[in-house]
Write an enzyme that holds these catalytic residues in place. Structure first.
Site, mmCIF file in Angstrom:
data_model
loop_
_atom_site.group_PDB
_atom_site.id
_atom_site.type_symbol
_atom_site.label_atom_id
_atom_site.label_comp_id
_atom_site.label_asym_id
_atom_site.label_seq_id
_atom_site.Cartn_x
_atom_site.Cartn_y
_atom_site.Cartn_z
ATOM 1 N N HIS A 148 38.437 -1.203 -52.335
ATOM 2 C CA HIS A 148 37.650 -0.613 -53.415
ATOM 3 C C HIS A 148 38.197 0.753 -53.855
ATOM 4 O O HIS A 148 37.533 1.776 -53.683
ATOM 5 C CB HIS A 148 36.195 -0.478 -52.949
ATOM 6 C CG HIS A 148 35.250 0.042 -53.978
ATOM 7 N ND1 HIS A 148 35.424 -0.149 -55.338
ATOM 8 C CD2 HIS A 148 34.103 0.771 -53.847
ATOM 9 C CE1 HIS A 148 34.429 0.430 -55.987
ATOM 10 N NE2 HIS A 148 33.620 0.993 -55.109
ATOM 11 N N CYS B 290 32.514 3.732 -60.113
ATOM 12 C CA CYS B 290 33.099 2.456 -59.684
ATOM 13 C C CYS B 290 33.234 1.449 -60.822
ATOM 14 O O CYS B 290 33.922 0.433 -60.677
ATOM 15 C CB CYS B 290 32.263 1.855 -58.567
ATOM 16 S SG CYS B 290 31.975 2.969 -57.181
#
Length: 422
Positions: free
Chosen positions: A365, A96
């Site tokens: 995301h 991420c």
């Protein structure tokens, strides 16, 4: 403090696509949008000045493209004369935190003096319609798959310590369970409540309702957040980031390069005051995280403090993460993050607005693009271009972006500080 020989670095272009579920759009489609979008935002006539590219992506192996990802995605753009020939592209992956690592690479390009203009881009697809197993595989890549018994044993030990057995479920990623355990420990240790976490989530959803690039664009009350479907207690669905696709990019340059740009471009430039990366480890539950270490290094490098920050974009893969990271970044004492959110201090008109973009829980995301989308929001705020979610007269903005999982913290973390220059 920085070495006097290091060059100043400026962001002259920032762009993010709208995040969402796009089964009909390819990695190349998303790359094209982000690149052409950031080029337009920079005010450059074309991409001929770009000397280096950093391409962030996590999951393209899931589409049978394990290597040369950036080169493949930029081939049509090179062929059409939209991206210069022979420009090197370095492929970056850090779960991420991938896009932030790409940004960090471009920062070092300029700071070292080796390059005058550099591109950072992050592109991701995590949604595959009707194929939950494929979606799960993409997220499972962000944890140790060589020795899985190590983290499994660790989580069982954590579960025993907090009186909550480690019990992952097939309807969610393993990350939601790790965040839930951290939240449970925080609640037991400091008295943080589920309602306080819900307050952070509601605030972010309300910000996201004013962000045309957000995946979720609806307002929520804390009560609605609490009443949503449980995912991994104490987390409800509204406290968790959705699955989606998207791309984001930034163009960085040196002071000398900036001085030769039109006055309008100079006025919209944002200065990079710090870009710091740290690495994760299997830490104790009561030990400050790698983001705390990164933040202290970033403040020291910039010669600033938490009190100087006008706003923050933090990695709220769950809304508990926002509560926790507000503590790690020094906006309140350890254990007071829940109170900070519940008291309205992180709202748009609060002492330290957090996740004005809507955060990951609302904006979305797409992991390989997330870090640069956070940079884009901070650039937009510092320029005064954020519309209905604009913070009043911001000077400094800070980003925290974690990636992967190593025990009860991330495997990698980025902290970036940006400064308004005009």
């Amino acid at each position: 403090m920085p070495d006097a020989t290091l060059r100043d670095v400026y962001v002259i272009g920032a762009y993010t696509s709208a995040f969402g579920k796009y089964p009909g759009r390819s990695f190349k489609d998303l790359t094209r949008e982000a690149y052409l979008g950031v080029l337009e935002d920079s005010g450059l006539e074309d991409g001929s000045a770009i000397e280096f590219g950093w391409f962030g992506n996590c999951g393209m192996w899931n589409a049978d493209q394990a290597c040369i990802r950036g080169q493949v995605c930029f081939t049509p753009l090179v062929r059409e004369g939209l991206f210069p020939e022979r420009v090197p592209i370095v492929n970056v992956e850090g779960a991420c935190a991938t896009a932030s690592m790409a940004f960090h690479g471009a920062v070092k390009d300029i700071m070292s003096g080796m390059v005058q203009c550099s591109l950072a881009i992050g592109v991701e697809k995590t949604f595959f319609a009707g194929d939950w197993e494929r979606i799960q595989a993409g997220f499972q890549a962000g944890i140790d798959n060589l020795d899985p018994e190590e983290w499994q044993d660790h989580y069982r030990e954590v579960g025993e310590a907090i009186g909550r057995p480690f019990a992952p479920g097939g309807d969610r990623t393993i990350f939601m369970d790790t965040y839930a355990m951290q939240a449970a420990w925080h609640m037991q240790t400091y008295g943080t409540t589920q309602a306080q976490i819900a307050a952070a989530a509601a605030k972010s959803h309300n910000n996201g309702a004013n962000n045309p690039k957000a995946q979720y664009r609806f307002e929520m009350t804390a009560e609605q957040v609490l009443g949503d479907r449980p995912v991994s207690p104490p987390l409800t669905r509204s406290m968790c980031a959705p699955i989606g696709d998207g791309a984001a990019a930034a163009i960085l340059c040196s002071g000398d390069f900036l001085a030769n740009l039109p006055k309008e471009a100079q006025a919209r430039a944002v200065k990079v005051r710090a870009s710091v990366l740290t690495g994760g480890k299997y830490r104790a539950l009561d030990e400050p995280s790698l983001s705390h270490v990164a933040a202290r290094k970033a403040y020291d490098f910039a010669g600033l403090s938490p009190a100087d920050m006008s706003l923050a974009e933090v990695h709220d893969a769950t809304s508990f993460c926002e509560v926790y990271q507000s503590e790690m970044l020094g906006f309140c004492d350890f254990g007071d993050g829940g109170k900070l959110a519940a008291d309205g201090e992180t709202a748009l008109d609060g002492r330290i607005p957090i996740n004005t973009s809507g955060g990951l829980v609302s904006k979305g995301h797409p992991v390989g693009a997330t870090g640069l989308s956070m940079i884009e929001e901070m650039v937009r705020q510092l320029r005064g271009e954020a519309g209905d979610r604009q913070v009043k007269d911001p000077t400094f903005a800070i980003q925290e972006n974690g990636g992967g999982v190593m025990g009860v913290e991330e495997a990698a973390c980025s902290v970036v500080i940006l400064e308004r220059t005009h």
